[in-house]
Design a protein around this motif. Structure first.
Motif, PDB file in Angstrom:
ATOM      1  N   SER A 163       0.803  -1.220   0.000  1.00 35.12           N
ATOM      2  CA  SER A 163       0.000   0.000   0.000  1.00 35.12           C
ATOM      3  C   SER A 163       0.838   1.273   0.000  1.00 35.12           C
ATOM      4  O   SER A 163       0.279   2.371   0.007  1.00 35.12           O
ATOM      5  CB  SER A 163      -0.949   0.020   1.207  1.00 35.12           C
ATOM      6  N   CYS A 185      -0.475  -6.155   3.267  1.00 31.26           N
ATOM      7  CA  CYS A 185      -0.686  -4.813   3.799  1.00 31.26           C
ATOM      8  C   CYS A 185      -1.592  -4.935   5.015  1.00 31.26           C
ATOM      9  O   CYS A 185      -1.982  -6.035   5.409  1.00 31.26           O
ATOM     10  CB  CYS A 185      -1.314  -3.901   2.740  1.00 31.26           C
ATOM     11  N   SER A 186      -1.945  -3.819   5.629  1.00 27.73           N
ATOM     12  CA  SER A 186      -2.885  -3.862   6.746  1.00 27.73           C
ATOM     13  C   SER A 186      -4.308  -3.988   6.217  1.00 27.73           C
ATOM     14  O   SER A 186      -4.594  -3.611   5.074  1.00 27.73           O
ATOM     15  CB  SER A 186      -2.749  -2.603   7.604  1.00 27.73           C
ATOM     16  N   GLY A 187      -5.211  -4.474   7.059  1.00 24.55           N
ATOM     17  CA  GLY A 187      -6.586  -4.707   6.658  1.00 24.55           C
ATOM     18  C   GLY A 187      -7.294  -3.502   6.054  1.00 24.55           C
ATOM     19  O   GLY A 187      -7.978  -3.635   5.030  1.00 24.55           O
ATOM     20  N   ASN A 189      -6.251  -1.281   4.220  1.00 22.04           N
ATOM     21  CA  ASN A 189      -5.772  -0.985   2.866  1.00 22.04           C
ATOM     22  C   ASN A 189      -6.095  -2.087   1.860  1.00 22.04           C
ATOM     23  O   ASN A 189      -5.695  -2.001   0.691  1.00 22.04           O
ATOM     24  CB  ASN A 189      -4.270  -0.741   2.881  1.00 22.04           C
ATOM     25  N   ALA A 190      -6.813  -3.114   2.311  1.00 19.38           N
ATOM     26  CA  ALA A 190      -7.121  -4.240   1.418  1.00 19.38           C
ATOM     27  C   ALA A 190      -7.933  -3.796   0.207  1.00 19.38           C
ATOM     28  O   ALA A 190      -7.668  -4.212  -0.920  1.00 19.38           O
ATOM     29  CB  ALA A 190      -7.860  -5.331   2.187  1.00 19.38           C
ATOM     30  N   VAL A 201      -5.136 -10.788  -0.830  1.00 21.70           N
ATOM     31  CA  VAL A 201      -4.611  -9.821   0.129  1.00 21.70           C
ATOM     32  C   VAL A 201      -4.355 -10.530   1.449  1.00 21.70           C
ATOM     33  O   VAL A 201      -5.204 -11.289   1.939  1.00 21.70           O
ATOM     34  CB  VAL A 201      -5.578  -8.642   0.349  1.00 21.70           C
ATOM     35  N   ASP A 203      -3.509  -9.689   5.342  1.00 27.34           N
ATOM     36  CA  ASP A 203      -3.464  -8.656   6.378  1.00 27.34           C
ATOM     37  C   ASP A 203      -2.371  -9.030   7.376  1.00 27.34           C
ATOM     38  O   ASP A 203      -2.528  -9.976   8.144  1.00 27.34           O
ATOM     39  CB  ASP A 203      -4.827  -8.566   7.072  1.00 27.34           C
ATOM     40  N   TYR A 204      -1.266  -8.278   7.330  1.00 29.93           N
ATOM     41  CA  TYR A 204      -0.127  -8.663   8.166  1.00 29.93           C
ATOM     42  C   TYR A 204      -0.412  -8.481   9.659  1.00 29.93           C
ATOM     43  O   TYR A 204       0.326  -9.022  10.503  1.00 29.93           O
ATOM     44  CB  TYR A 204       1.129  -7.880   7.768  1.00 29.93           C
ATOM     45  N   THR A 205      -1.468  -7.752  10.005  1.00 34.75           N
ATOM     46  CA  THR A 205      -1.777  -7.567  11.429  1.00 34.75           C
ATOM     47  C   THR A 205      -2.451  -8.793  12.025  1.00 34.75           C
ATOM     48  O   THR A 205      -2.511  -8.933  13.250  1.00 34.75           O
ATOM     49  CB  THR A 205      -2.688  -6.345  11.642  1.00 34.75           C
ATOM     50  N   THR A 206      -2.960  -9.677  11.178  1.00 36.37           N
ATOM     51  CA  THR A 206      -3.642 -10.877  11.675  1.00 36.37           C
ATOM     52  C   THR A 206      -3.047 -12.177  11.146  1.00 36.37           C
ATOM     53  O   THR A 206      -3.398 -13.249  11.629  1.00 36.37           O
ATOM     54  CB  THR A 206      -5.137 -10.849  11.291  1.00 36.37           C
ATOM     55  N   GLU A 207      -2.164 -12.076  10.147  1.00 35.93           N
ATOM     56  CA  GLU A 207      -1.635 -13.281   9.507  1.00 35.93           C
ATOM     57  C   GLU A 207      -0.174 -13.065   9.112  1.00 35.93           C
ATOM     58  O   GLU A 207       0.189 -12.005   8.577  1.00 35.93           O
ATOM     59  CB  GLU A 207      -2.465 -13.605   8.266  1.00 35.93           C
TER      60      GLU A 207
END
Length: 333
Positions: A163, A185-187, A189-190, A201, A203-207
């Motif tokens: 992103s 990217c973060s959720g 910005n998906a 996509v 989400d690096y904050t959860t996976e």
């Protein structure tokens, strides 16, 4: 002319607007009246000297050891040629251009000189100056790195940091080539990266994408936060790792790792060329590549632009409008 100058390394408030002499073009140079520029991650690193591991001493030879050696930041511009020096043949006064200044910087000013044989190209006629400026840093960087490998229809590409300025361009360029793009990217910005062409996509904050079983032909790492030992299992035999952000150990080890693993690794700086920038401009002019603008600021508010970039949460590009009022933020559709 007005220019945004910093005389010491530090936070956003070290950047001040001052009057400076207007430059004159030398042999083979263009004098460009800057209409728009951006505050990029490179400007942040230069202002703070927050550089990847092992590169502080090396970067100081360019940036300065105690105080800034290049007082005006800004790696990219969109503007109008006001004058041409001797032996200029490719452009003429009145031409609208975009340019990547690279380590020379100087874009955060009302005027700057650019070599005609440097990374300069005609501005896409269908874009505003602000939109055109938002193409340059991310577009030419992504193109320069992706040009080091082969992208064919069906190629699988993962973009880490999808992103940001380089990431949003890399997603689009890979999609244009027919690749299937996985964006990290973060959720929040998906939706953005999907609109640019990402098929998947993460989400690096959860996976943690490095724990997935998938493998890719090409990984474009725009962040530099994952060790090679974690990326290697994700790259198919004969694939490529394009490390846009790399620390000194990563740069020095790239050749040996390539030889040992069979993965084609490009790490660190790559040359910026007029041909790459012209290619980016052509893709934008035909509607295939679009600039992503998060926010726009007036030159007089450039410290606030730096402050926003310092949050590390910008999407695409932060534009500085050098001539006239700011255009407002948002995604350019």
């Amino acid at each position: 002319m007005k220019a945004a100058v910093y005389r010491r390394f530090g936070g956003p408030d070290v950047v001040r607007i001052v009057e400076q002499p207007k430059p004159a073009p030398g042999r083979g140079e263009l004098l460009v009246k800057v209409q728009a520029t951006t505050v990029s991650a490179a400007d942040y690193r230069a202002r703070t000297k927050d550089v990847p591991k092992g590169l502080k001493l090396l970067s100081s030879t360019t940036l300065g050891f105690i105080t800034p050696r290049i007082p005006v930041l800004g790696m990219d511009i969109a503007g109008v040629i006001e004058a041409a020096g001797p032996d200029v043949t490719r452009f003429k006064p009145g031409d609208e251009v975009i340019a990547m200044l690279g380590g020379k910087f100087g874009g955060h000013a009302e005027y700057v000189t650019v070599p005609q044989d440097g990374a300069v190209a005609a501005k896409p006629a269908n874009l505003t100056f602000e939109e055109a400026a938002a193409l340059v840093f991310g577009g030419i960087t992504a193109q320069a790195f992706l040009g080091r490998t082969s992208l064919d229809p069906g190629t699988s590409v993962l973009v880490n940091g999808a992103s940001g300025a380089v990431g949003t361009a890399a997603v689009q360029l890979a999609r244009i080539a027919g690749a299937h793009v996985t964006a990290v990217c973060s959720g929040p910005n998906a939706g953005l990266v999907r609109s640019l062409g990402a098929g998947t996509v993460v989400d690096y904050t959860t996976e943690d994408f490095t724990e997935a079983s998938a493998a890719y032909d090409v990984i474009v790492d725009c962040v530099g936060n994952v060790p090679f030992r974690h990326l290697q299992p994700l790259i198919k035999p004969g694939g490529a790792l394009l490390s846009v952000v790399a620390d000194l150990p990563g740069v020095l080890a790239a050749g040996l790792r390539s030889h040992r693993t069979g993965i084609h690794i490009t790490a660190g700086n790559v040359p910026f060329t007029g041909a790459d920038l012209a290619h980016i401009a052509q893709l934008a002019e035909t509607g295939q590549l679009r600039p992503v603008i998060d926010r726009s600021f007036a030159l007089t508010d450039i410290a606030e632009a730096h402050r926003y970039v310092s949050t590390g949460r910008k999407r695409g590009n932060v534009v500085v409008q050098v001539a006239g009022p700011p255009a407002g933020g948002g995604l350019v559709d």
